[in-house]
Design an enzyme around this catalytic site. Structure first.
Site, PDB file in Angstrom:
ATOM      1  CE1 TYR A 146       2.035  -3.721  40.703  1.00  0.00           C
ATOM      2  CE2 TYR A 146       2.516  -1.277  41.233  1.00  0.00           C
ATOM      3  CZ  TYR A 146       1.965  -2.314  40.402  1.00  0.00           C
ATOM      4  OH  TYR A 146       1.607  -2.042  39.156  1.00  0.00           O
ATOM      5  CG  HIS A 164       3.579   1.924  32.700  1.00  0.00           C
ATOM      6  ND1 HIS A 164       4.583   2.868  32.130  1.00  0.00           N
ATOM      7  CD2 HIS A 164       4.354   0.729  33.046  1.00  0.00           C
ATOM      8  CE1 HIS A 164       5.574   2.261  32.036  1.00  0.00           C
ATOM      9  NE2 HIS A 164       5.373   0.935  32.408  1.00  0.00           N
ATOM     10  NE  ARG A 178      10.941  -2.822  37.095  1.00  0.00           N
ATOM     11  CZ  ARG A 178       9.694  -3.454  36.486  1.00  0.00           C
ATOM     12  NH1 ARG A 178       9.629  -3.275  35.228  1.00  0.00           N
ATOM     13  NH2 ARG A 178       9.072  -3.859  37.346  1.00  0.00           N
ATOM     14  CG  ASN A 211       7.736  -6.833  34.398  1.00  0.00           C
ATOM     15  OD1 ASN A 211       7.460  -6.227  35.653  1.00  0.00           O
ATOM     16  ND2 ASN A 211       7.037  -7.580  33.442  1.00  0.00           N
ATOM     17  CD  GLU A 266       9.042  -8.334  29.552  1.00  0.00           C
ATOM     18  OE1 GLU A 266       8.973  -7.133  30.092  1.00  0.00           O
ATOM     19  OE2 GLU A 266       8.000  -8.537  28.732  1.00  0.00           O
ATOM     20  CE1 TYR A 275      -1.465  -5.485  32.605  1.00  0.00           C
ATOM     21  CE2 TYR A 275       0.390  -6.391  33.957  1.00  0.00           C
ATOM     22  CZ  TYR A 275      -0.094  -5.379  32.961  1.00  0.00           C
ATOM     23  OH  TYR A 275       0.798  -4.918  32.073  1.00  0.00           O
ATOM     24  CE  LYS A 276       3.041  -9.905  37.813  1.00  0.00           C
ATOM     25  NZ  LYS A 276       3.990  -9.636  36.919  1.00  0.00           N
TER      26      LYS A 276
END
Ligand code: HEM
Length: 320
Positions: free
Chosen positions: A19, A169, A199, A201, A241, A292-293
């Site tokens: 993370y 968030h 970045r 994701n 992303e 969560y994913k």
């Protein structure tokens, strides 16, 4: 709509999940990227904007100045880096943008809303594959002041419109228990004018759809329950992303661009090193993040498939 494997920005750089704020500085500081899917994705975006205008576009009136800055920035960038496809000319306060791929011409007068059919951010977004989010920088934080969002990964522009960076968030696991999101915000606040950072994701979807907003979750979310070891290769897509942060030199606000790419597990399996890295990351994914994913629903059939298909030697010793 999947991405050609040559264009796909594979996100994993390590053999276990971590993370982190994995941002890197961009040189040159570009906001957008064109891929071979340009025309199809632009068409899809425009259809969505027409059909669901409230879902795909929101703005506060006080964002207009930054929107003009973004429009000119994106049009200049397209013309500079893709001169065969775009041109952008200025004469006094008059601008002319040509999109040669779509055979379209846009003329406008600088900072005159009566000279454009759409607000500037919405117009800019109709010529790029990226979703465009404008974060206003004031009172020591960043606020979502405007956005064109067609391809969200299970979130809603209507929910986050006007919120500050930290509140946006809140649903993300662990961000409240640690100072992770404060550190990320401080990092963004320190991005200097004209600089850009990028970045990646990643998430996983059980659909080939780029547009997976919270609003239509019942349509696409249910497919998570249909995954088996036999069909996972066809159904599952790695969704990446590429997110860029760009500090606008004139208004000092921040442009956040999101370019979404999809790759089926079947295609990923043609690259054994990618499949192996994916396996190691899914295997070491903490349970709260897996939930969560949305991976928790089908983690077992997915792991069974991966164990059978990754390179020999790596699959031994599943993490848990
Ligand atoms: C300023 C621009 C940004 C905006 C507007 C933004 C917005 C969002 C939104 C709407 C979500 C989904 C939250 C939900 O589930 O409802 C999200 C997730 C997330 N964001 Fe950001 N974000 C930004 C920048 C960043 C940056 C720079 C980082 C750096 C680490 C970051 C880290 C994350 C993480 C880790 C997640 C969870 C994603 C996942 O695991 O799939 N965000 N963000």
């Amino acid at each position: 709509m999947t991405t050609r494997i040559q264009d796909f920005p594979f996100p994993f750089t390590q053999d276990s999940y971590e993370y982190t704020n994995n941002s890197t500085q961009l040189d040159p500081p570009r906001c957008v990227t064109m891929t071979s899917g340009y025309q199809t994705e632009i068409q899809l975006k425009r259809n969505l904007i027409q059909e669901y205008p409230e879902r795909c576009y929101r703005s506060f009136h006080h964002s207009i100045e930054a929107q003009w800055e973004i429009l000119k920035l994106i049009m200049s960038e397209l013309a500079f880096y893709e001169p065969d496809h775009f041109s952008f000319r200025k004469k006094g306060k008059e601008f002319q943008f040509n999109n040669h791929i779509l055979e379209e011409e846009v003329r406008f007068t600088d900072r005159d809303l009566s000279s454009v059919d759409d607000e500037p951010l919405n117009l800019a977004g109709k010529h790029v594959q990226e979703d465009l989010i404008l974060m206003g920088d004031r009172d020591g934080t960043l606020f979502l002041d405007a956005g064109q969002l067609c391809f969200p990964s299970n979130w809603s522009l209507a929910f986050v419109f006007g919120l500050d960076f930290k509140s946006i968030h809140t649903p993300v696991p662990r961000v409240n228990q640690t100072d992770f999101i404060d550190k990320v915000e401080r990092f963004i606040k320190h991005i200097r004018p004209g600089m850009a950072w990028e970045r990646k994701n990643w998430s996983v979807t059980i659909t080939e759809k780029l547009d997976t907003p919270l609003e239509t979750f019942p349509e696409w979310g249910k497919h998570r329950l249909e995954v088996t070891e036999e069909n996972v290769e066809e159904l599952l897509h790695l969704r990446v992303e590429v997110q860029r942060l760009h500090r606008l030199p004139q208004t000092n606000d921040v442009l956040f661009t999101i370019h979404t790419y999809l790759l089926s597990l079947k295609e990923m399996a043609t690259k054994k090193d990618w499949l192996t890295r994916f396996f190691r990351n899914i295997d070491t994914l903490p349970d709260d993040i897996s939930e969560y994913k949305g991976i928790a629903y089908y983690k077992n059939p997915l792991m069974n498939y991966l164990e059978k298909n990754v390179s020999k030697g790596w699959s031994h010793g599943r993490h848990k």
